[in-house]
Design a protein around this motif. Structure first.
Motif, PDB file in Angstrom:
ATOM      1  N   GLU A  77       1.125  -0.851   0.074  1.00 54.41           N
ATOM      2  CA  GLU A  77       0.331  -0.241   0.034  1.00 54.41           C
ATOM      3  C   GLU A  77       0.720   1.255  -0.050  1.00 54.41           C
ATOM      4  OE1 GLU A  77      -3.214   1.557   3.061  1.00 54.41           O
ATOM      5  OE2 GLU A  77      -3.097  -0.549   2.411  1.00 54.41           O
ATOM      6  N   LYS A  78       1.928   1.030   0.523  1.00 55.21           N
ATOM      7  CA  LYS A  78       2.556   2.107   0.906  1.00 55.21           C
ATOM      8  C   LYS A  78       3.440   2.875  -0.654  1.00 55.21           C
ATOM      9  CE  LYS A  78       6.308   3.378   3.988  1.00 55.21           C
ATOM     10  NZ  LYS A  78       7.741   2.776   4.428  1.00 55.21           N
ATOM     11  N   LEU A  79       3.615   1.649  -1.398  1.00 63.28           N
ATOM     12  CA  LEU A  79       4.901   1.844  -2.510  1.00 63.28           C
ATOM     13  C   LEU A  79       3.953   2.712  -3.191  1.00 63.28           C
ATOM     14  CD1 LEU A  79       6.806  -1.344  -2.819  1.00 63.28           C
ATOM     15  CD2 LEU A  79       7.249   0.875  -2.490  1.00 63.28           C
ATOM     16  N   GLU A  80       2.476   1.739  -2.952  1.00 61.95           N
ATOM     17  CA  GLU A  80       1.060   2.198  -4.333  1.00 61.95           C
ATOM     18  C   GLU A  80       0.855   3.985  -4.070  1.00 61.95           C
ATOM     19  OE1 GLU A  80      -2.728   0.482  -4.959  1.00 61.95           O
ATOM     20  OE2 GLU A  80      -1.394  -1.281  -4.705  1.00 61.95           O
ATOM     21  N   LYS A  81       1.034   4.024  -2.899  1.00 67.44           N
ATOM     22  CA  LYS A  81       0.878   5.360  -2.833  1.00 67.44           C
ATOM     23  C   LYS A  81       2.031   6.618  -3.184  1.00 67.44           C
ATOM     24  CE  LYS A  81      -1.923   5.654   1.172  1.00 67.44           C
ATOM     25  NZ  LYS A  81      -2.634   5.212   2.766  1.00 67.44           N
ATOM     26  N   ALA A  82       3.245   6.191  -2.763  1.00 66.68           N
ATOM     27  CA  ALA A  82       4.645   6.614  -3.458  1.00 66.68           C
ATOM     28  C   ALA A  82       4.554   6.438  -4.936  1.00 66.68           C
ATOM     29  CB  ALA A  82       5.560   6.177  -3.003  1.00 66.68           C
ATOM     30  N   ALA A  83       3.489   5.708  -5.289  1.00 65.01           N
ATOM     31  CA  ALA A  83       3.918   5.732  -6.571  1.00 65.01           C
ATOM     32  C   ALA A  83       2.857   6.729  -7.728  1.00 65.01           C
ATOM     33  CB  ALA A  83       3.730   4.512  -7.432  1.00 65.01           C
TER      34      ALA A  83
END
Ligand code: PHE
Length: 341
Positions: A77-83
């Protein structure tokens, strides 16, 4: 085994938190939780444990699996948000940046004058006709009462297309008179602007290609008074209501009587100056009552109908209007010149 599980938990959580993209994260999931993963490998050895140890280790193993699963989802989820944040930043439009100006062109001075003249004539009920620039000598000369052998037909003045002198670049827009009378119903009220060609050397007042605006009116009871009123209206609309015009006798083969129209010099009000070459008057156009021979050649009954015609030199009109001293400026397309209009 308990120690091994704790080790796996510690290493795995650290690795998961450090995963920089979804591919790395998926690799970690496979290497810990997959069929051949490290946690699975430990669980497979559960059988070797004593009956007392098994539930304890089993619980820890479950906790570790849950912890890893949770950590992987959280990291995903964190990676998705960052992307997403990155993409939004990359695609953001700064609406405060000044745009690239679109350079709008504008009309050429010759077109300005032509459009003004069209407006005036359309207001007087004229319609606009167009015809060929490659014309038959028949229309350009013969049917305009300019017989074979007439000096105007000289090879030195005219661009002939064929050796037998039957096809040429029109030397005037007057052939449009014949074309209109031949094809359009009476009464007739047309203007026909367009290019014309003559074998002239280029200088400040000559060009082998220039523009004329032909006019033709044929109706019952048309007289010289209609001609004068129409042309005076045009001049006053183009050059201002105070313009003074005069009609001077002249000769054209296809009009009788013929005249030229002069406008009093705007510069010196008729006193004589450089602009009017000390004449006090500036020549603007040729005109006249359509010659009966021309009317009859188009099958028009001259007992019933009469008409007038005129031919305006558009470059001359434009030069006078904008005080342009050299004809070449109109065709050279120098932006320093054109940007002034
Ligand atoms: N065609 C003539 C010229 O080129 C002008 C003209 C047109 C004169 C119509 C009379 C009538 O000089």
């Amino acid at each position: 085994m308990k120690q091994k599980l704790e080790e796996i938990r510690k290493d795995a959580l650290a690795a998961i938190e450090g995963a920089q993209d979804s591919a790395a994260l998926e690799n970690l999931r496979v290497s810990y939780l997959g069929k051949k993963g490290q946690l699975t490998a430990v669980l497979k050895q559960m059988g070797k444990l004593s009956a007392e140890e098994r539930p304890v280790i089993g619980q820890i193993a479950n906790e570790v699996r849950e912890a890893l699963g949770g950590a992987i989802s959280a990291q995903a989820e964190k990676l998705e948000k960052a992307a997403l944040a990155l993409r939004l930043k990359a695609e953001a439009v700064d609406v405060t940046i000044p745009g690239t100006p679109v350079e709008l062109g504008h009309r050429h001075p010759l077109s300005l004058i032509l459009d003004e003249a069209k407006d005036v004539f359309i207001g007087m009920g004229f319609s606009i006709a167009e015809g060929p620039e490659v014309e038959l000598a028949e229309y350009n000369f013969t049917r305009l009462n300019t017989e074979e052998g007439h000096p105007a037909r000289d090879w030195g003045d005219t661009f002939y297309i064929t050796e037998d002198s039957s096809v040429l670049l029109r030397t005037q827009t007057s052939p449009m008179q014949v074309r209109a009378m031949e094809t359009m119903p009476l009464p007739l009220r047309i203007i026909a602007p367009g290019r014309v060609y003559r074998k002239d050397e280029v200088d400040a007042t000559h060009s082998p290609m220039f523009h004329q605006l032909e006019g033709l009116v044929v109706d019952k009871g048309i007289t010289m008074a209609d001609l004068k009123g129409t042309l005076e209206t045009l001049v006053k609309r183009l050059y201002g209501p105070d313009s003074v015009v005069r009609f001077r006798p002249h000769h054209f083969p296809f009009t009788e009587p013929s005249c030229e129209l002069d406008v009093q010099c705007f510069e010196c009000k008729g006193q004589g100056c450089r602009v009017c070459k000390n004449e006090g008057w500036i020549e603007l156009l040729g005109a006249g009552m359509v010659h009966p021979k021309v009317l009859e050649g188009c099958g028009i009954d001259t007992e019933v109908y009469s008409g007038f015609a005129f031919g305006i030199g558009l470059e001359r009109m434009t030069m006078r209007r904008f005080s342009i001293s050299d004809l070449r400026l109109i065709f050279e397309n120098d932006m320093r010149f054109l940007a002034q209009f």
